[in-house]
Design a protein around this motif. Structure first.
Motif, PDB file in Angstrom:
ATOM      1  N   ALA A 230       0.841  -1.201   0.000  1.00  0.00           N
ATOM      2  CA  ALA A 230       0.000   0.000   0.000  1.00  0.00           C
ATOM      3  C   ALA A 230       0.874   1.249   0.000  1.00  0.00           C
ATOM      4  N   HIS A 231       2.012   1.188   0.659  1.00  0.00           N
ATOM      5  CA  HIS A 231       2.928   2.329   0.717  1.00  0.00           C
ATOM      6  C   HIS A 231       3.456   2.689  -0.673  1.00  0.00           C
ATOM      7  N   THR A 232       3.899   1.698  -1.429  1.00  0.00           N
ATOM      8  CA  THR A 232       4.419   1.967  -2.775  1.00  0.00           C
ATOM      9  C   THR A 232       3.306   2.419  -3.711  1.00  0.00           C
ATOM     10  N   ALA A 233       2.093   1.916  -3.511  1.00  0.00           N
ATOM     11  CA  ALA A 233       0.958   2.343  -4.327  1.00  0.00           C
ATOM     12  C   ALA A 233       0.641   3.811  -4.078  1.00  0.00           C
ATOM     13  N   TRP A 234       0.671   4.220  -2.817  1.00  0.00           N
ATOM     14  CA  TRP A 234       0.392   5.611  -2.452  1.00  0.00           C
ATOM     15  C   TRP A 234       1.423   6.544  -3.084  1.00  0.00           C
ATOM     16  N   LYS A 235       2.684   6.159  -3.055  1.00  0.00           N
ATOM     17  CA  LYS A 235       3.754   6.958  -3.653  1.00  0.00           C
ATOM     18  C   LYS A 235       3.617   7.009  -5.168  1.00  0.00           C
ATOM     19  N   ALA A 236       3.194   5.896  -5.780  1.00  0.00           N
ATOM     20  CA  ALA A 236       3.027   5.856  -7.238  1.00  0.00           C
ATOM     21  C   ALA A 236       1.928   6.807  -7.693  1.00  0.00           C
ATOM     22  N   LEU A 237       0.827   6.859  -6.945  1.00  0.00           N
ATOM     23  CA  LEU A 237      -0.269   7.769  -7.292  1.00  0.00           C
ATOM     24  C   LEU A 237       0.165   9.219  -7.122  1.00  0.00           C
ATOM     25  N   LYS A 238       0.939   9.488  -6.092  1.00  0.00           N
ATOM     26  CA  LYS A 238       1.463  10.841  -5.871  1.00  0.00           C
ATOM     27  C   LYS A 238       2.322  11.277  -7.055  1.00  0.00           C
ATOM     28  N   SER A 239       3.205  10.387  -7.502  1.00  0.00           N
ATOM     29  CA  SER A 239       4.083  10.704  -8.630  1.00  0.00           C
ATOM     30  C   SER A 239       3.308  10.875  -9.928  1.00  0.00           C
ATOM     31  N   GLU A 240       2.215  10.141 -10.067  1.00  0.00           N
ATOM     32  CA  GLU A 240       1.408  10.201 -11.289  1.00  0.00           C
ATOM     33  C   GLU A 240       0.586  11.471 -11.381  1.00  0.00           C
ATOM     34  N   TYR A 241      -0.027  11.877 -10.273  1.00  0.00           N
ATOM     35  CA  TYR A 241      -1.015  12.955 -10.329  1.00  0.00           C
ATOM     36  C   TYR A 241      -0.528  14.320  -9.860  1.00  0.00           C
ATOM     37  N   GLU A 242       0.384  14.380  -8.902  1.00  0.00           N
ATOM     38  CA  GLU A 242       0.771  15.687  -8.360  1.00  0.00           C
ATOM     39  C   GLU A 242       1.489  16.596  -9.364  1.00  0.00           C
ATOM     40  N   PRO A 243       2.397  16.069 -10.217  1.00  0.00           N
ATOM     41  CA  PRO A 243       3.029  16.965 -11.198  1.00  0.00           C
ATOM     42  C   PRO A 243       2.020  17.650 -12.114  1.00  0.00           C
ATOM     43  N   THR A 244       0.991  16.913 -12.551  1.00  0.00           N
ATOM     44  CA  THR A 244      -0.053  17.496 -13.397  1.00  0.00           C
ATOM     45  C   THR A 244      -0.792  18.579 -12.633  1.00  0.00           C
ATOM     46  N   ASN A 245      -1.082  18.326 -11.367  1.00  0.00           N
ATOM     47  CA  ASN A 245      -1.776  19.312 -10.543  1.00  0.00           C
ATOM     48  C   ASN A 245      -0.937  20.571 -10.362  1.00  0.00           C
ATOM     49  N   THR A 246       0.364  20.403 -10.228  1.00  0.00           N
ATOM     50  CA  THR A 246       1.236  21.558 -10.050  1.00  0.00           C
ATOM     51  C   THR A 246       1.208  22.452 -11.284  1.00  0.00           C
ATOM     52  N   LEU A 247       1.242  21.849 -12.467  1.00  0.00           N
ATOM     53  CA  LEU A 247       1.174  22.629 -13.704  1.00  0.00           C
ATOM     54  C   LEU A 247      -0.171  23.348 -13.811  1.00  0.00           C
ATOM     55  N   SER A 248      -1.250  22.640 -13.460  1.00  0.00           N
ATOM     56  CA  SER A 248      -2.578  23.258 -13.498  1.00  0.00           C
ATOM     57  C   SER A 248      -2.655  24.407 -12.502  1.00  0.00           C
ATOM     58  N   ALA A 249      -2.074  24.190 -11.306  1.00  0.00           N
ATOM     59  CA  ALA A 249      -2.108  25.228 -10.275  1.00  0.00           C
ATOM     60  C   ALA A 249      -1.353  26.477 -10.726  1.00  0.00           C
ATOM     61  N   LEU A 250      -0.219  26.294 -11.398  1.00  0.00           N
ATOM     62  CA  LEU A 250       0.549  27.436 -11.888  1.00  0.00           C
ATOM     63  C   LEU A 250      -0.258  28.240 -12.911  1.00  0.00           C
ATOM     64  N   THR A 251      -0.968  27.531 -13.778  1.00  0.00           N
ATOM     65  CA  THR A 251      -1.796  28.201 -14.783  1.00  0.00           C
ATOM     66  C   THR A 251      -2.917  28.992 -14.120  1.00  0.00           C
ATOM     67  N   ILE A 252      -3.577  28.374 -13.142  1.00  0.00           N
ATOM     68  CA  ILE A 252      -4.681  29.044 -12.446  1.00  0.00           C
ATOM     69  C   ILE A 252      -4.167  30.249 -11.661  1.00  0.00           C
ATOM     70  N   MET A 253      -3.006  30.090 -11.006  1.00  0.00           N
ATOM     71  CA  MET A 253      -2.442  31.194 -10.238  1.00  0.00           C
ATOM     72  C   MET A 253      -2.136  32.383 -11.149  1.00  0.00           C
ATOM     73  N   GLN A 254      -1.630  32.107 -12.344  1.00  0.00           N
ATOM     74  CA  GLN A 254      -1.358  33.175 -13.300  1.00  0.00           C
ATOM     75  C   GLN A 254      -2.650  33.882 -13.714  1.00  0.00           C
ATOM     76  N   GLN A 255      -3.730  33.095 -13.843  1.00  0.00           N
ATOM     77  CA  GLN A 255      -5.019  33.697 -14.188  1.00  0.00           C
ATOM     78  C   GLN A 255      -5.508  34.615 -13.067  1.00  0.00           C
ATOM     79  N   ILE A 256      -5.305  34.194 -11.831  1.00  0.00           N
ATOM     80  CA  ILE A 256      -5.719  35.020 -10.688  1.00  0.00           C
ATOM     81  C   ILE A 256      -4.924  36.321 -10.661  1.00  0.00           C
ATOM     82  N   ILE A 257      -3.602  36.203 -10.766  1.00  0.00           N
ATOM     83  CA  ILE A 257      -2.738  37.372 -10.679  1.00  0.00           C
ATOM     84  C   ILE A 257      -2.994  38.356 -11.824  1.00  0.00           C
ATOM     85  N   GLY A 258      -3.365  37.844 -12.986  1.00  0.00           N
ATOM     86  CA  GLY A 258      -3.573  38.710 -14.143  1.00  0.00           C
ATOM     87  C   GLY A 258      -4.991  39.202 -14.328  1.00  0.00           C
ATOM     88  N   ASN A 259      -5.886  38.826 -13.412  1.00  0.00           N
ATOM     89  CA  ASN A 259      -7.299  39.179 -13.585  1.00  0.00           C
ATOM     90  C   ASN A 259      -7.618  40.521 -12.908  1.00  0.00           C
TER      91      ASN A 259
END
Length: 263
Positions: A127-156
């Motif tokens: 279960a530990h390795t599965a949890w880490k695998a999901l983190k590696s799979e999904y968090e980088p995508t979320n970080t890119l999305s968050a950066l895009t959204i943050m830019q939209q907030i700052i520029g609005n």
């Protein structure tokens, strides 16, 4: 290490399903936060991570081997190299309760993963390795999305001809999406300041408030803005957004309430 009565009925534990939107964003952070509470309450979080995570140490299996060779006299003989099968089996027997719980925790996590992403867990043996695998799979995508959204907030910036009510609604929605993507990307205090500075170009009073050590949350700003919407007669339930003509009034909203003092 025994499981609680609730955790024994593991098949009925349902975590928040992981979902991906068409734009590539996902709800992994929601899944992660809620799953920790669910798994901890059922007694399974200790198999994944946290202060009680203490997996048993199982020795690497070294099988017994037999090799053909020659003895000192040159005669054919079989040489037996002992393995550690007995040691490994004893360690597994001792750790059986923990290993059974770990398998169930892994199965609970797998149920929340989309069918098309089950390959992420293919090589996960715990279960530990599965949890880490999901983190590696999904968090980088979320970080890119968050950066895009943050830019939209700052520029609005709320421009003179913009509808302040609609602008505030967009900002609230953007920040909600940002928090879902990455709750640490923009602290609430920073969002509160963005609401203020993007609503009015005169931020001298904001600097004065910061110098005086005044603290406030984004909810404080939002509530004051909504109170002003009612006072100015531009709240959605008072008048249709299509009839708002007092767009310039919104520019002074934050400045007025801040000059009055924010507790």
């Amino acid at each position: 290490m025994e499981l609680t009565e609730e955790s024994k009925d593991w098949k009925h534990i349902v975590l928040t399903p992981i979902k991906e939107a068409e734009d590539g964003s996902n709800n992994y952070n929601e899944f992660k936060r809620k799953s920790v509470f669910e798994l901890d309450a059922a007694g399974y979080w200790k198999f994944i991570d946290g202060p009680d995570y203490n997996p048993p140490q199982i020795p690497t299996l070294q099988p017994t081997q037999e090799m053909r060779g020659l003895d000192l006299a040159g005669n054919p003989t079989t040489i037996r190299i002992p393995g550690n099968e007995a040691e490994v089996q004893a360690a597994r027997d001792k750790a059986k309760i923990w290993l059974d719980g770990d398998k169930k925790a892994l199965a609970i996590i797998a149920k929340a993963v989309p069918v098309e992403k089950l390959h992420v867990l293919e090589d996960c043996t715990s279960a530990h390795t599965a949890w880490k695998a999901l983190k590696s799979e999904y968090e980088p995508t979320n970080t890119l999305s968050a950066l895009t959204i943050m830019q939209q907030i700052i520029g609005n910036q709320c421009k003179p001809d913009d509808d302040p009510v609609a602008w505030l609604d967009v900002m609230i929605r953007l920040y909600s999406r940002l928090r879902d993507a990455d709750p640490k990307m923009m602290p609430d205090w920073d969002f509160a300041k963005h609401l203020i500075t993007l609503m009015t170009q005169n931020d001298s009073w904001l600097r004065e408030a910061e110098a005086a050590g005044q603290t406030f949350s984004s909810q404080t700003v939002i509530h004051r803005l909504k109170d002003e919407e009612v006072e100015l007669g531009i709240a959605p339930y008072i008048t249709s957004l299509n009839t708002i003509v007092a767009t310039s009034k919104g520019k002074g909203i934050v400045a007025r309430f801040f000059r009055a003092g924010v507790q």
